[in-house]
Design a protein around this motif. Structure first.
Motif, mmCIF file in Angstrom:
data_model
loop_
_atom_site.group_PDB
_atom_site.id
_atom_site.type_symbol
_atom_site.label_atom_id
_atom_site.label_comp_id
_atom_site.label_asym_id
_atom_site.label_seq_id
_atom_site.Cartn_x
_atom_site.Cartn_y
_atom_site.Cartn_z
ATOM 1 N N VAL A 1 -7.077 99.656 1.079
ATOM 2 C CA VAL A 1 -6.540 100.647 1.077
ATOM 3 C C VAL A 1 -4.996 100.546 1.251
ATOM 4 O O VAL A 1 -4.027 101.250 0.627
ATOM 5 N N LEU A 2 -4.781 99.695 2.356
ATOM 6 C CA LEU A 2 -3.351 99.681 2.863
ATOM 7 C C LEU A 2 -2.391 98.740 1.875
ATOM 8 O O LEU A 2 -1.064 99.116 1.745
ATOM 9 N N SER B 1 -2.370 107.196 -7.067
ATOM 10 C CA SER B 1 -2.426 108.660 -6.150
ATOM 11 C C SER B 1 -3.648 109.386 -6.607
ATOM 12 O O SER B 1 -3.652 109.680 -7.943
ATOM 13 N N ILE C 1 -7.771 110.583 4.805
ATOM 14 C CA ILE C 1 -6.959 109.455 5.122
ATOM 15 C C ILE C 1 -6.577 108.489 3.987
ATOM 16 O O ILE C 1 -5.441 108.224 3.969
ATOM 17 N N VAL C 2 -7.846 108.036 3.475
ATOM 18 C CA VAL C 2 -7.688 107.101 2.440
ATOM 19 C C VAL C 2 -6.835 107.589 1.192
ATOM 20 O O VAL C 2 -6.209 107.028 0.630
ATOM 21 N N ILE D 1 -3.177 108.014 2.339
ATOM 22 C CA ILE D 1 -2.579 106.860 2.221
ATOM 23 C C ILE D 1 -2.220 106.253 0.635
ATOM 24 O O ILE D 1 -1.040 105.991 0.542
ATOM 25 N N LEU E 1 0.626 108.522 -0.445
ATOM 26 C CA LEU E 1 1.821 108.153 0.278
ATOM 27 C C LEU E 1 2.627 106.883 -0.304
ATOM 28 O O LEU E 1 3.837 106.806 -0.615
ATOM 29 N N ARG E 2 1.629 106.039 -0.724
ATOM 30 C CA ARG E 2 1.966 104.616 -1.185
ATOM 31 C C ARG E 2 2.639 105.022 -2.708
ATOM 32 O O ARG E 2 3.244 104.457 -3.253
#
Length: 229
Positions: free
Chosen positions: A137-138, A145, A215-216, A219, A222-223
């Motif tokens: 995920v990170l 998105s 949250i997933v 993120i 956001l990315r």
């Protein structure tokens, strides 16, 4: 990262499949060696194995990781983001696996399990794979998105599994203790607590899944925003 990540996904998927295969063979071997009629019920032992949320989420994660790795390798000369269907699969697989890791380590780690469980398979499915999915995920490249509505739908599968578990439980004799019911996790067993307690746990886990899914997806959004700028 772009060239390495497909192989990270493949290694993690194969490790997860190896852990699942080993655990299943142990379940079957334990059933075959049992001295009671209920203990020798191999079909029940197999169906019980595939009734654990850990088993299902680990299998989903492994399959999705292999699909995602294959897509990355086929399109390695492109910088396009992953297709939406793949992004949705990855988001849900990550949510379920991360939830599995959190629930196990908070609620189940110190609860004794039956003899078929091995330490390395348990740690692989409850610690290693959740961490890999979190790292995916990170840091995984070319992530897409997704809309917030996608996150809310992540709860459908866990609720369906919960319903299946509660309906099935009273009709299955525990192959290890011969009690006339079987539930994969103690907090889902209304015979040792209460339906109110079970309901609270189900509601809490469903809420946790929605939060983790948000949250997933957040993120990923956001990315995606950072990449566009």
């Amino acid at each position: 990262m772009k060239t390495v990540w497909p192989y990270v996904r493949i290694v993690a998927a194969l490790l997860a499949l190896a852990a699942l295969a080993r655990q299943l063979t142990r379940e079957i071997a334990t059933a075959q060696a049992a001295t009671t009629e209920w203990g020798r019920d191999i079909p029940t032992a197999v169906s019980n194995f595939f009734s654990f949320f850990t088993t299902l989420s680990g299998l989903i994660a492994a399959i999705v990781l292999l699909i995602a790795a294959g897509w990355m390798l086929r399109t390695r000369r492109s910088d396009d983001t992953e297709p939406r269907w793949l992004a949705v699969l990855l988001a849900y697989a990550s949510t379920y696996m991360i939830t599995t890791g959190i629930v196990y380590n908070l609620l189940l780690r110190n609860i004794p399990s039956h003899s078929a469980t091995e330490a390395w398979t348990s740690e692989t499915l409850h610690v290693v794979l959740p961490i890999v999915m979190l790292l995916d995920v990170l840091f995984a490249p070319r992530r897409r998105s997704l809309g917030w509505g996608t996150a809310l739908l992540a709860v459908v599968f866990p609720l369906a599994w919960g319903g299946y578990t509660l309906v099935r439980g009273p009709f299955i004799t525990d192959p290890f203790t011969a009690t006339p019911y079987w539930y994969p996790y103690p907090f889902l067993n209304p015979n040792t607590s209460s339906w109110a307690s079970v309901g609270l746990y189900v509601a809490a886990i469903a809420a946790a899944i929605v939060v983790i899914s948000l949250i997933v997806v957040g993120i990923g959004r956001l990315r995606g925003a950072r990449k566009r700028h």
